[in-house]
Scaffold this active site. Sequence first.
Site, PDB file in Angstrom:
ATOM      1  N   ASP A 189      39.090  44.704  25.647  1.00 54.06           N
ATOM      2  CA  ASP A 189      37.778  45.245  25.318  1.00 54.06           C
ATOM      3  C   ASP A 189      37.459  46.452  26.206  1.00 54.06           C
ATOM      4  O   ASP A 189      37.599  46.393  27.435  1.00 54.06           O
ATOM      5  CB  ASP A 189      36.704  44.171  25.490  1.00 54.06           C
ATOM      6  CG  ASP A 189      35.348  44.631  24.991  1.00 54.06           C
ATOM      7  OD1 ASP A 189      34.622  45.289  25.773  1.00 54.06           O
ATOM      8  OD2 ASP A 189      35.012  44.340  23.834  1.00 54.06           O
ATOM      9  N   PRO A 191      38.839  39.883  25.812  1.00 57.83           N
ATOM     10  CA  PRO A 191      38.180  40.641  26.884  1.00 57.83           C
ATOM     11  C   PRO A 191      39.128  41.593  27.616  1.00 57.83           C
ATOM     12  O   PRO A 191      38.701  42.649  28.094  1.00 57.83           O
ATOM     13  CB  PRO A 191      37.654  39.550  27.825  1.00 57.83           C
ATOM     14  CG  PRO A 191      38.450  38.338  27.508  1.00 57.83           C
ATOM     15  CD  PRO A 191      38.786  38.430  26.058  1.00 57.83           C
ATOM     16  N   HIS A 212      34.628  47.790  27.067  1.00 56.57           N
ATOM     17  CA  HIS A 212      33.494  47.637  27.973  1.00 56.57           C
ATOM     18  C   HIS A 212      33.717  46.549  29.013  1.00 56.57           C
ATOM     19  O   HIS A 212      33.173  46.633  30.117  1.00 56.57           O
ATOM     20  CB  HIS A 212      32.221  47.339  27.180  1.00 56.57           C
ATOM     21  CG  HIS A 212      31.778  48.463  26.293  1.00 56.57           C
ATOM     22  ND1 HIS A 212      31.605  49.744  26.757  1.00 56.57           N
ATOM     23  CD2 HIS A 212      31.504  48.495  24.965  1.00 56.57           C
ATOM     24  CE1 HIS A 212      31.222  50.525  25.760  1.00 56.57           C
ATOM     25  NE2 HIS A 212      31.162  49.785  24.667  1.00 56.57           N
ATOM     26  N   GLU A 213      34.484  45.521  28.683  1.00 65.98           N
ATOM     27  CA  GLU A 213      34.661  44.414  29.619  1.00 65.98           C
ATOM     28  C   GLU A 213      35.710  44.733  30.686  1.00 65.98           C
ATOM     29  O   GLU A 213      35.397  44.871  31.865  1.00 65.98           O
ATOM     30  CB  GLU A 213      35.029  43.143  28.865  1.00 65.98           C
ATOM     31  CG  GLU A 213      33.876  42.607  28.015  1.00 65.98           C
ATOM     32  CD  GLU A 213      34.136  41.224  27.472  1.00 65.98           C
ATOM     33  OE1 GLU A 213      34.515  40.346  28.263  1.00 65.98           O
ATOM     34  OE2 GLU A 213      33.965  41.022  26.255  1.00 65.98           O
ATOM     35  N   MET A 214      36.960  44.852  30.284  1.00 64.74           N
ATOM     36  CA  MET A 214      38.041  45.097  31.246  1.00 64.74           C
ATOM     37  C   MET A 214      38.617  46.503  31.132  1.00 64.74           C
ATOM     38  O   MET A 214      39.549  46.865  31.849  1.00 64.74           O
ATOM     39  CB  MET A 214      39.158  44.072  31.048  1.00 64.74           C
ATOM     40  CG  MET A 214      38.702  42.624  31.117  1.00 64.74           C
ATOM     41  SD  MET A 214      38.343  42.055  32.786  1.00 64.74           S
ATOM     42  CE  MET A 214      39.983  41.676  33.387  1.00 64.74           C
TER      43      MET A 214
END
Length: 367
Positions: free
Chosen positions: A141, A138, A143-145
């Site tokens: 990633d 994550p 889109h996540e972080m």
Amino acid sequence: MQIESHYKKFTLLLVFVAALILVAATNADPVYTDPYKLEYPDYFGNRISIPDHNPTTKQGVYLGRMLFYETKLSSSKTISCASCHQQKLAFTDGKAFSSGINNVPTKRNSMSLANLLWVRNFFWDGRAKGLEAQAIIPLNDAHEMGAYLDKAVKDLQKTKNYPALFNDAFGSPDVTKDRIAMAIAQFERTLISANSPYDKYLRGEYKPTAAELNGMEMFMNSAEANKNIRGASCAQCHGTPKIYMELFHNNGLDSIPKDLGRESLTGMANDRGRFRVVTLRNIELTAPYMHDGRFKNLEEVLDHYNEHIMPSKSLSVTLQNRPNDVDGKSLGLTATEKANIISFLKMLTDSTFVNNPKFSNPHIKQK
């Protein structure tokens, strides 16, 4: 005189060797002398998963807790691990799909972070081997972080407090990607939930209600129409006192799944629609349910297993031909039986776990 000269040379050699040993010790991996005591009941078993290179220490756990709640790890400086894993919700976020730094929904539902000490393969499809590998994904990633990890390392290195914390945990003030993952993994291994009413019942400290006992019996029993044993067959996948087994199942959500699940990792058609069996501890707090958050409450979950299993080639054997009634096509649970099972599931709510100050945000001063 000659003897004295040799003695002086020998003494100098000893001093030089001692200096080399001191330098080597300074640059070597730190000696972990302050271990964190991981406390859990004997009935959880000791097949825990801690890699030799990352023992659990008090310093490492504290650093990991700081990093778990650290928004500097995201490109927007607004998202942390805790954004999708909130303690009050047993480290889930109450959403079908979590939102990252750009508010784009993630692919799957956020999983509870409880009793990870016994888990070896992480995420719904099991693609991460160990918590250290899980933590990196994550963070990297987009889109996540925000795929900000490389820059986050530099940001943390410039802070006043983090170099000292990394020095305490790892023996030098260097902030690295691997050390960030190792520290977060250490903290996450301490997230042990073992003080629910069910645990107290196992310890002889809690007397269940009739509904809870009936629900527990239904949960543990396998449906056997020809033997007149009523059951929901839950324990086949969720058995053991941890209420978790590291298995992957196609649980009949769709005949043709939109998400291939574990097949996307293994390439095997038999893994189509298979996902990791989740822990049911604190299940009352972790709605919505399933990898795509399609079920809003426990009643919908019970209805699915009771009445709506969808057939497919990869449907798990444990969900095939499990009627309670002779010639039945489904479990055939009554409304009372389903209500009793839910009563038992609520026994798995651990208020100690979701209120433990050791797991809370260290950046916020506790009252």
